[in-house]
Scaffold this active site. Structure first.
Site, PDB file in Angstrom:
ATOM      1  N   ASP A   7     -30.824  -9.409  10.680  1.00 19.60           N
ATOM      2  CA  ASP A   7     -29.436  -8.961  10.505  1.00 19.60           C
ATOM      3  C   ASP A   7     -28.857  -9.668   9.274  1.00 19.60           C
ATOM      4  O   ASP A   7     -29.605 -10.013   8.372  1.00 19.60           O
ATOM      5  CB  ASP A   7     -28.652  -9.220  11.804  1.00 19.60           C
ATOM      6  CG  ASP A   7     -27.490  -8.258  11.970  1.00 19.60           C
ATOM      7  OD1 ASP A   7     -26.714  -8.107  11.016  1.00 19.60           O
ATOM      8  OD2 ASP A   7     -27.351  -7.629  13.042  1.00 19.60           O
ATOM      9  N   HIS A  18     -29.723  -8.271   6.138  1.00 16.40           N
ATOM     10  CA  HIS A  18     -28.667  -7.313   5.827  1.00 16.40           C
ATOM     11  C   HIS A  18     -27.653  -7.868   4.842  1.00 16.40           C
ATOM     12  O   HIS A  18     -26.519  -7.420   4.788  1.00 16.40           O
ATOM     13  CB  HIS A  18     -27.966  -6.851   7.111  1.00 16.40           C
ATOM     14  CG  HIS A  18     -28.857  -6.069   8.035  1.00 16.40           C
ATOM     15  ND1 HIS A  18     -28.433  -5.534   9.214  1.00 16.40           N
ATOM     16  CD2 HIS A  18     -30.181  -5.738   7.939  1.00 16.40           C
ATOM     17  CE1 HIS A  18     -29.438  -4.897   9.817  1.00 16.40           C
ATOM     18  NE2 HIS A  18     -30.512  -5.025   9.056  1.00 16.40           N
TER      19      HIS A  18
END
Ligand SMILES: *[C@@H]1O[C@H](CO)[C@@H](O)[C@H](O)[C@H]1NC(C)=O
Ligand SMILES: *[C@@H]1O[C@H](CO)[C@@H](O)[C@H](O)[C@H]1NC(C)=O
Ligand SMILES: *[C@@H]1O[C@H](CO)[C@@H](O)[C@H](O)[C@H]1NC(C)=O
Ligand SMILES: *[C@@H]1O[C@H](CO)[C@@H](O)[C@H](O)[C@H]1NC(C)=O
Ligand SMILES: *[C@@H]1O[C@H](CO)[C@@H](O)[C@H](O)[C@H]1NC(C)=O
Ligand SMILES: *[C@@H]1O[C@H](CO)[C@@H](O)[C@H](O)[C@H]1NC(C)=O
Length: 392
Positions: A216, A239
C-alpha cells in the site's frame, strides 16, 4: 614517576571501572535477564514489558534485545519515564501468525518523552495469514498494526527493519518531534493495507533515508499531520507517498507544512498523491505542500490529486468534497510514467484547488511526452520546456 601521581592515576582508573560497572548494572536491562527466550515460540511479552518498566524508571535506562528470534504476542511500553529511554534491538521480534487477532496494535510505545528505538533488529509482523483472510472475506476486522508510536515526543526510530506487517508497519500518532532514520520496510506488493509509515495528528515528524517496498502507501499522512519533512526515501513497489484520504470522518484536523524531497519511486501505483472523499463528512484544509526533486521509474500515476476518492463505489456520485487544497508545489519531478497522463488533478467543484504550481517537470511515457488533465484547479506551470507543459 612520583608514587603520589601513580596512586592518583590508579585511583582514577579504579573509579572509572567502578562507574562502568555501576552504569552497566543499573542502566542496561537485557530481556533475557527477565526470562525472555529466543526460541521463536515462548511468549516473551511479559519479560519485555518487565524489562521496559525497569528501564523506564531509570534515568538513561536501556532495554536490550540481543540477536535471536523472540516471539511476542502483544506488548505495550508505557511512560512517562524518569529520563531518556533507549530500546535497542539486535534480534527479531516475531508476531503471532493468527489471522483473527482482536487488537489494533502489536507493539505500542505510549506517553514517552525522549525515547530512542534503535538497532539493526527486525519487527516481523508475520502477516501472511491475515492478508489472505482479509482478501477472502468481504468485511473482516482490520488486523493489528506492527508498531504504534502514540503520544511520544522528542524521539528517534533508527535503523530498524519492518517486514510483513498484518496492517500498517509504523503508525505515528499524537506525537511531536519524532525522527525516523534509516528504516527498511518490506512486504509483498499484493499485501493489503500494509502502509509503510502512517502519520496522523502529529507535528514535526522527520523521515529520512527510508527504504520502503510494500503493498500500500509507502508513507501516508492522515488528518492533523503538520510540519512533516520527508527526505531521501526510496519507494517501490507500493502506492507512493500520499496525503489522505481526508474527509471520511466528522472530525478531522488540517494538514499543513508538508515537504517531500529527494525521493525515488520505482514501479509504484502512484507517486505523489492527495486524496479526499466525495462527499466528505468534514472540511479540513490541506495547505503548504511541496514535492521537490523527485525521480520516477515507471510510475502509474506520477502526480495525482483526487477529490473524488470513494473506494469500491461505496458513496455513489451524490456530492462534492468539501476538503480545501491550496498552495501545493511540484518541483523538479522527473523520469518515466507508466501511463500517458502524468498529471491528473481532479479537484472539487465546490472547493476548487488554489495555487497549484508545477515547476520543471520532465515526465515521459515510452519516450513520448506525457499530458496533464485538470479540473476545478487554479494551476500554474512555470519554467520553459517542461513536460507536460500545461493542462489540456
Ligand atoms: C508531548 O508534548 C505535548 C505538547 O507539547 C504535551 O502536551 C505532552 O504532555 C507531551 N507528552 C509527553 C509524553 O511528554
Ligand atoms: C543488519 O540486518 C540485515 C537484515 O536483517 C542484515 O542483512 C545485515 O547483515 C545486518 N547488518 C549488520 C551490520 O549486522
Ligand atoms: C527538511 O530537512 C532538511 C534536511 O535536514 C532541511 O534541509 C530542510 O530545511 C527541512 N525542510 C523543512 C521544510 O523543514
Ligand atoms: C538523495 O537520496 C539518495 C538515496 O535515495 C541519497 O543517497 C542521497 O544522498 C540523497 N541526496 C541528498 C542531497 O539528500
Ligand atoms: C525497480 O523495480 C523493479 C521490479 O519491481 C526491479 O526489477 C528493478 O531492479 C528496480 N529498479 C531499480 C533501479 O532498482
Ligand atoms: C492524454 O493522453 C491520453 C492517451 O493518449 C488521451 O486519452 C487523453 O485524452 C489525453 N489527455 C489530455 C488531457 O490530453
Amino acid at each position: 614517576m612520583d608514587t603520589k601521581i601513580v596512586a592518583i592515576i590508579l585511583f582514577i582508573v579504579f573509579l572509572s571501572i567502578l562507574n562502568f560497572n555501576v552504569h552497566g548494572q543499573t542502566n542496561n536491562f537485557i530481556v533475557n535477564d527477565f526470562g525472555a527466550v529466543a526460541d521463536g515460540k515462548t511468549d516473551n511479552s511479559k519479560a519485555f514489558v518487565n524489562a521496559w518498566k525497569r528501564a523506564c524508571e531509570t534515568d538513561g535506562g536501556i532495554v536490550s534485545v540481543p540477536l535471536g528470534t523472540y516471539f511476542v504476542r502483544e506488548a505495550d511500553f508505557e511512560g512517562p519515564c524518569i529520563g531518556q529511554t533507549l530500546f535497542h534491538i539486535d534480534g527479531t521480534l516475531l508476531a503471532s501468525n493468527d489471522p483473527m487477532l482482536d487488537e489494533d496494535y502489536w507493539i505500542t510505545f505510549y506517553k514517552v518523552d525522549r525515547l530512542t528505538v534503535s538497532g539493526n533488529g527486525t519487527f516481523d509482523g508475520n502477516g501472511a495469514n491475515s492478508w489472505a483472510n482479509c482478501g477472502g472475506i468481504a468485511k473482516c476486522n482490520l488486523p493489528p498494526t506492527t508498531l504504534k508510536i502514540n503520544y511520544v515526543n522528542n524521539s528517534y526510530i533508527q535503523g530498524l527493519h519492518f517486514v510483513n506487517s498484518k496492517m500498517f508497519h509504523l503508525h505515528i500518532h499524537e506525537s511531536d518531534n519524532v525522527n525516523v532514520n534509516y528504516v527498511h520496510i518490506l512486504a509483498p506488493e499484493d499485501s493489503p493495507n500494509t502502509d509503510g509509515i502512517h502519520i496522523g495528528n502529529s507535528n514535526d515528524i522527520k523521515i529520512f533515508n527510508a527504504h520502503i517496498a510494500t503493498g500500500d502507501d509507502c508513507i501516508s499522512m492522515g488528518d492533523g499531520s503538520t510540519n512533516i519533512n520527508i527526505s531521501s526515501v526510496w519507494c517501490g513497489p507500493g502506492h507512493g507517498i500520499s496525503i489522505g484520504s481526508l474527509g471520511k470522518y466528522k472530525v478531522e484536523e488540517d494538514v499543513s507544512g508538508i515537504t517531500v524531497r529527494n525521493c525515488t519511486f520505482n514501479n509504484t501505483d502512484n507517486g505523489l498523491r492527495i486524496k479526499t472523499w466525495a462527499p466528505s463528512a468534514s472540511s479540513p484544509v490541506v495547505s503548504d505542500v511541496a514535492f521537490v526533486d523527485i525521480d520516477l521509474i515507471n510510475v502509474r500515476n506520477p502526480i495525482i490529486i483526487d477529490q473524488y476518492y470513494c473506494p469500491s463505489g461505496s458513496c455513489g456520485n451524490e456530492g462534492e468534497s468539501s476538503v480545501e487544497i491550496k498552495r501545493v508545489k511540484f518541483v523538479d519531478v522527473k523520469g518515466s510514467s507508466a501511463t500517458e497522463t502524468a498529471v491528473d488533478v481532479q479537484c472539487s467543484k465546490s472547493k476548487p484547488c488554489q495555487d497549484i504550481e508545477f515547476i520543471d517537470l520532465d515526465i515521459g511515457y515510452n519516450g513520448q511526452p506525457t499530458n496533464a488533465s485538470c479540473s476545478n484547479a487554479d494551476d500554474l506551470f512555470r519554467g520553459s520546456d517542461q513536460v507536460p507543459s500545461r493542462c489540456s
